[in-house]
Enzyme design. Structure first.
Site, mmCIF file in Angstrom:
data_model
loop_
_atom_site.group_PDB
_atom_site.id
_atom_site.type_symbol
_atom_site.label_atom_id
_atom_site.label_comp_id
_atom_site.label_asym_id
_atom_site.label_seq_id
_atom_site.Cartn_x
_atom_site.Cartn_y
_atom_site.Cartn_z
ATOM 1 N N GLY A 114 0.833 -1.165 -0.041
ATOM 2 C CA GLY A 114 -0.083 0.102 0.010
ATOM 3 C C GLY A 114 0.860 1.175 -0.047
ATOM 4 N N GLY A 184 21.493 -7.597 24.417
ATOM 5 C CA GLY A 184 21.038 -8.280 25.526
ATOM 6 C C GLY A 184 19.472 -7.772 26.110
ATOM 7 N N GLU A 206 26.636 -6.953 25.323
ATOM 8 C CA GLU A 206 25.596 -6.159 25.270
ATOM 9 C C GLU A 206 26.272 -4.580 25.699
ATOM 10 O OE1 GLU A 206 22.113 -5.354 25.476
ATOM 11 O OE2 GLU A 206 22.831 -3.458 26.006
ATOM 12 N N ILE A 269 19.234 -6.149 17.981
ATOM 13 C CA ILE A 269 19.662 -4.682 18.420
ATOM 14 C C ILE A 269 18.382 -3.706 18.669
ATOM 15 C CG2 ILE A 269 22.340 -4.861 18.258
ATOM 16 C CD1 ILE A 269 21.579 -3.325 15.860
ATOM 17 N N GLY A 270 17.275 -4.276 18.442
ATOM 18 C CA GLY A 270 15.975 -3.667 18.271
ATOM 19 C C GLY A 270 15.612 -3.612 17.027
ATOM 20 N N ASP A 311 3.896 -0.473 15.995
ATOM 21 C CA ASP A 311 5.241 -0.308 15.995
ATOM 22 C C ASP A 311 5.970 0.928 15.324
ATOM 23 O OD1 ASP A 311 5.713 -2.688 17.878
ATOM 24 O OD2 ASP A 311 6.939 -3.768 16.632
ATOM 25 N N ALA A 319 3.007 -6.447 20.911
ATOM 26 C CA ALA A 319 1.875 -6.453 20.199
ATOM 27 C C ALA A 319 0.544 -5.914 21.061
ATOM 28 C CB ALA A 319 1.678 -8.190 19.998
ATOM 29 N N HIS A 448 -4.897 -22.153 47.000
ATOM 30 C CA HIS A 448 -3.655 -23.076 47.427
ATOM 31 C C HIS A 448 -3.758 -24.426 46.823
ATOM 32 C CE1 HIS A 448 -0.656 -24.249 50.413
ATOM 33 N NE2 HIS A 448 -1.479 -25.306 50.536
HETATM 34 P P1 FAD Z 1 3.966 -5.738 12.509
HETATM 35 O O1 FAD Z 1 3.789 -6.808 13.280
HETATM 36 O O2 FAD Z 1 5.247 -5.524 12.035
HETATM 37 O O3 FAD Z 1 3.030 -5.724 11.311
HETATM 38 C C1 FAD Z 1 3.188 -4.681 10.130
HETATM 39 C C2 FAD Z 1 2.719 -5.340 8.954
HETATM 40 O O4 FAD Z 1 2.379 -4.299 7.948
HETATM 41 C C3 FAD Z 1 3.539 -6.509 8.262
HETATM 42 O O5 FAD Z 1 2.701 -7.466 8.201
HETATM 43 C C4 FAD Z 1 4.009 -5.797 7.037
HETATM 44 O O6 FAD Z 1 4.341 -6.927 5.986
HETATM 45 C C5 FAD Z 1 2.692 -4.734 6.736
HETATM 46 N N1 FAD Z 1 3.183 -3.610 5.997
HETATM 47 C C6 FAD Z 1 4.171 -2.790 6.067
HETATM 48 N N2 FAD Z 1 4.355 -1.990 5.181
HETATM 49 C C7 FAD Z 1 3.262 -2.043 4.228
HETATM 50 C C8 FAD Z 1 2.878 -1.335 3.124
HETATM 51 N N3 FAD Z 1 3.235 -0.345 2.626
HETATM 52 N N4 FAD Z 1 1.629 -2.041 2.516
HETATM 53 C C9 FAD Z 1 1.218 -3.309 2.915
HETATM 54 N N5 FAD Z 1 1.603 -3.659 4.123
HETATM 55 C C10 FAD Z 1 2.662 -3.215 4.741
HETATM 56 N N6 FAD Z 1 5.608 -8.430 21.616
HETATM 57 C C11 FAD Z 1 4.878 -8.979 22.465
HETATM 58 O O7 FAD Z 1 3.796 -8.031 22.981
HETATM 59 N N7 FAD Z 1 4.891 -10.061 23.150
HETATM 60 C C12 FAD Z 1 6.071 -10.821 22.856
HETATM 61 O O8 FAD Z 1 6.367 -12.070 23.475
HETATM 62 C C13 FAD Z 1 6.723 -10.501 21.782
HETATM 63 N N8 FAD Z 1 7.884 -11.165 21.380
HETATM 64 C C14 FAD Z 1 8.517 -10.762 20.228
HETATM 65 C C15 FAD Z 1 9.633 -11.484 19.707
HETATM 66 C C16 FAD Z 1 10.251 -11.343 18.677
HETATM 67 C C17 FAD Z 1 11.457 -12.264 18.142
HETATM 68 C C18 FAD Z 1 9.951 -9.993 17.897
HETATM 69 C C19 FAD Z 1 10.823 -9.799 16.696
HETATM 70 C C20 FAD Z 1 9.105 -9.397 18.405
HETATM 71 C C21 FAD Z 1 8.353 -9.672 19.566
HETATM 72 N N9 FAD Z 1 7.351 -8.819 19.882
HETATM 73 C C22 FAD Z 1 6.382 -9.243 21.086
HETATM 74 C C23 FAD Z 1 6.869 -7.555 19.177
HETATM 75 C C24 FAD Z 1 5.567 -7.653 18.333
HETATM 76 O O9 FAD Z 1 6.142 -8.514 17.487
HETATM 77 C C25 FAD Z 1 5.625 -6.296 17.669
HETATM 78 O O10 FAD Z 1 5.074 -5.105 18.567
HETATM 79 C C26 FAD Z 1 4.328 -6.434 16.995
HETATM 80 O O11 FAD Z 1 4.062 -7.442 15.865
HETATM 81 C C27 FAD Z 1 3.670 -4.835 16.149
HETATM 82 O O12 FAD Z 1 2.773 -4.983 15.609
HETATM 83 P P2 FAD Z 1 2.577 -3.924 14.501
HETATM 84 O O13 FAD Z 1 1.189 -4.347 13.964
HETATM 85 O O14 FAD Z 1 2.755 -2.796 14.808
HETATM 86 O O15 FAD Z 1 3.752 -4.307 13.175
#
Ligand code: FAD
Length: 469
Positions: A114, A184, A206, A269-270, A311, A319, A448
């Site tokens: 998009g 880390g 870290e 690293i984020g 994000d 999430a 308990h």
């Molecule tokens: P995303 O999940 O990144 O989704 C964004 C979507 O937008 C993607 O599918 C992408 O393809 C789509 N997109 C981007 N640009 C376009 C475009 N121009 N057109 C169409 N589609 C597009 N969070 C937790 O709460 N608990 C956890 O335990 C946890 N563990 C994690 C472990 C790992 C290894 C990682 C990497 C992350 C983890 N997170 C966890 C973080 C969590 O995954 C994210 O905070 C969450 O997915 C963010 O949601 P979002 O919808 O903002 O973005």
């Protein structure tokens, strides 16, 4: 062009699909545009696969300790390809469920990239490159939910076999003998814990003085001790300098002339916001110098009728925070004057072994914020259920505001480390967000024998009348 939809959402991760589901349930006609897979990072390369692999590690640990319970089981082995098949099964089931839910709520899903083409009275998004072909989607309101991608380090080219990010690590068909995890934080430490349990020799590098920054220091120490017991080499306060091939492995240079030779380098690293494909500049939606879309408390951008959630905005990258922001945006669109997300008091969970879960102030941040505080800490070592399970490492710490009578009053923070604490934080979350006092919560009965008795004991102790502690 007339408005086809009430709301157009770009990005089908947790933030975007939560907005779609919540909005559709309220009767809005919603378009959801996703370029890759519905469910986003969380479902495909984040929360779900990471926790699935951590569960594999938990099963391995349980089998390792089976003899303590009188169960004869030979030394466990890992076939990581079976682990991966199981992981994919969980992801596929959840993806199917999400797709069905969106269909059931009559959300129109477009498959493709998009690009925002107009943010006037009618918002338009050009979709291309996917199964939906080239189409223009128009609506009265626009929600940007394009998420984030892993950050990388210049000079560390991700090749998927010797240098990986979380995206590739989560799909490895076998685990390496040794790995250096750069970073880390929560995700790096989850990986360190999982890999160490399954037999990889792990080094964590870290830059900060401590691992899992932001976690209560006593809780972080419990995790650090446990990782060290599992032979994880934790180097804090070190900068990574570079890397070079060395005798079939990778030599990672760090700190003051130090190095480690490993089979796999994991960059953790984020994550950076991913506005790259959205065309926001041309559409007049501001992006800050870090790549985030600036928003107000209701997730509104500075452009009328355009919201951004998840994000892609500079809030906690979780999430469930994305879910909450998606719902705030929809309620704002509906004119319902939503309660903004209280970012200080969102729940945090880290699924390493032992687990970490917390909400609200740490002792340090409460004092910095000007509170006079009282704290109470109790350890799982005395908890019956923890002994039964054989996991007594950990603690619960409660931080409360000192009331006018000098007694502990409102609960400001709850910090837990230990067995199953990610499943126990709920009570602490409710107490802190409901602005409950220590006396309110001490009156609750804990079943308990449960691990959650420790939370009850920790709060009761603050009233001066602990039962067991
Ligand atoms: P995303 O999940 O990144 O989704 C964004 C979507 O937008 C993607 O599918 C992408 O393809 C789509 N997109 C981007 N640009 C376009 C475009 N121009 N057109 C169409 N589609 C597009 N969070 C937790 O709460 N608990 C956890 O335990 C946890 N563990 C994690 C472990 C790992 C290894 C990682 C990497 C992350 C983890 N997170 C966890 C973080 C969590 O995954 C994210 O905070 C969450 O997915 C963010 O949601 P979002 O919808 O903002 O973005």
């Amino acid at each position: 062009m007339s408005d086809q939809f009430d709301v157009v959402i770009v990005g089908g991760g947790p933030a975007g699909y939560a907005a779609a589901l919540y909005g559709a349930a309220a009767g809005l006609n919603i378009a959801l545009i996703e370029k890759s897979k519905l469910g986003g990072t969380c479902l495909h390369v984040g929360c779900i696969p990471a926790k699935e692999l951590l569960e594999t590690a938990a099963v391995y640990r349980t089998v390792t300790h089976a003899a303590d319970f009188g169960i004869g089981a030979s030394a466990p082995t890992v076939d990581f390809s079976i682990t991966q098949t199981r992981k994919q099964g969980v992801i596929d089931n959840l993806t199917k469920g999400l797709t069905g839910l969106l269909k059931h709520r009559k959300v129109t899903v477009f498959d493709g990239v998009g690009v925002v083409t107009s943010t006037g009275d009618t918002k338009t998004v050009a979709v291309s490159g996917g199964e939906s072909g080239d189409v223009e989607v128009a609506g009265r309101h626009l929600i940007i939910a394009a998420g984030s991608v892993p950050r990388t380090i210049p000079g560390f080219d991700v090749d998927g076999s010797t240098i990986v990010t979380s995206d590739e690590l989560l799909s490895l068909q076998s685990l390496p003998e040794s790995a250096a995890i750069i970073g880390g934080g929560a995700i790096g430490i989850e990986f360190a814990s999982m890999m160490a349990d399954l037999g990889t020799k792990v080094t964590v590098l870290e830059a900060m003085p401590k691992i899992i920054p932001g976690v209560d220091p006593d809780a972080a120490r419990v995790v650090e001790r446990s990782l060290k017991k599992r032979k994880v080499d934790i180097r804090t306060g070190v900068m990574v300098k570079g890397h070079e091939p060395h005798e079939g492995r990778t030599r990672v240079q760090f700190g003051d002339g130090e190095s480690v030779d490993v089979d796999l380098v994991v960059l953790s690293i984020g994550r950076r916001p991913f506005a790259d494909l959205l065309g926001l500049d041309a559409a007049g939606v501001p992006v800050d110098d870090r790549g985030f879309v600036p928003v107000d408390d209701n997730c509104r951008t500075s452009v009328p009728g355009v919201w951004a959630v998840g994000d892609i905005i500079a809030t906690a990258q979780l999430a469930h925070v994305g879910f909450a922001e998606g719902m705030v945006a929809i309620r704002d669109i509906l004119g319902e004057d939503p309660q903004p997300v209280d970012y200080l008091n969102v729940p945090w969970c880290i699924y390493c072994h032992p687990e970490v879960a917390f909400v609200g102030h740490t002792e340090e941040s409460a004092v910095e914020a000007g509170f006079e505080v009282v704290t109470s800490t109790h350890r799982f070592a005395g908890n019956g259920r923890a002994m039964i399970v054989g996991e007594t490492d950990g603690l619960v710490k409660v931080i409360a505001e000192k009331g006018p009578d000098g007694r502990p009053g409102r609960m400001l923070g709850v910090h837990m480390v230990g067995p199953w604490v990610t499943e126990q934080l709920g009570q602490g979350y409710l107490a802190v967000n409901w602005e409950a006092t220590v006396d309110d919560v001490a009156a609750f009965i804990q079943p308990h024998p449960t691990m959650s008795e420790l939370f009850g004991e920790t709060v009761m102790a603050m009233t001066g009348r602990a039962l067991h502690g």
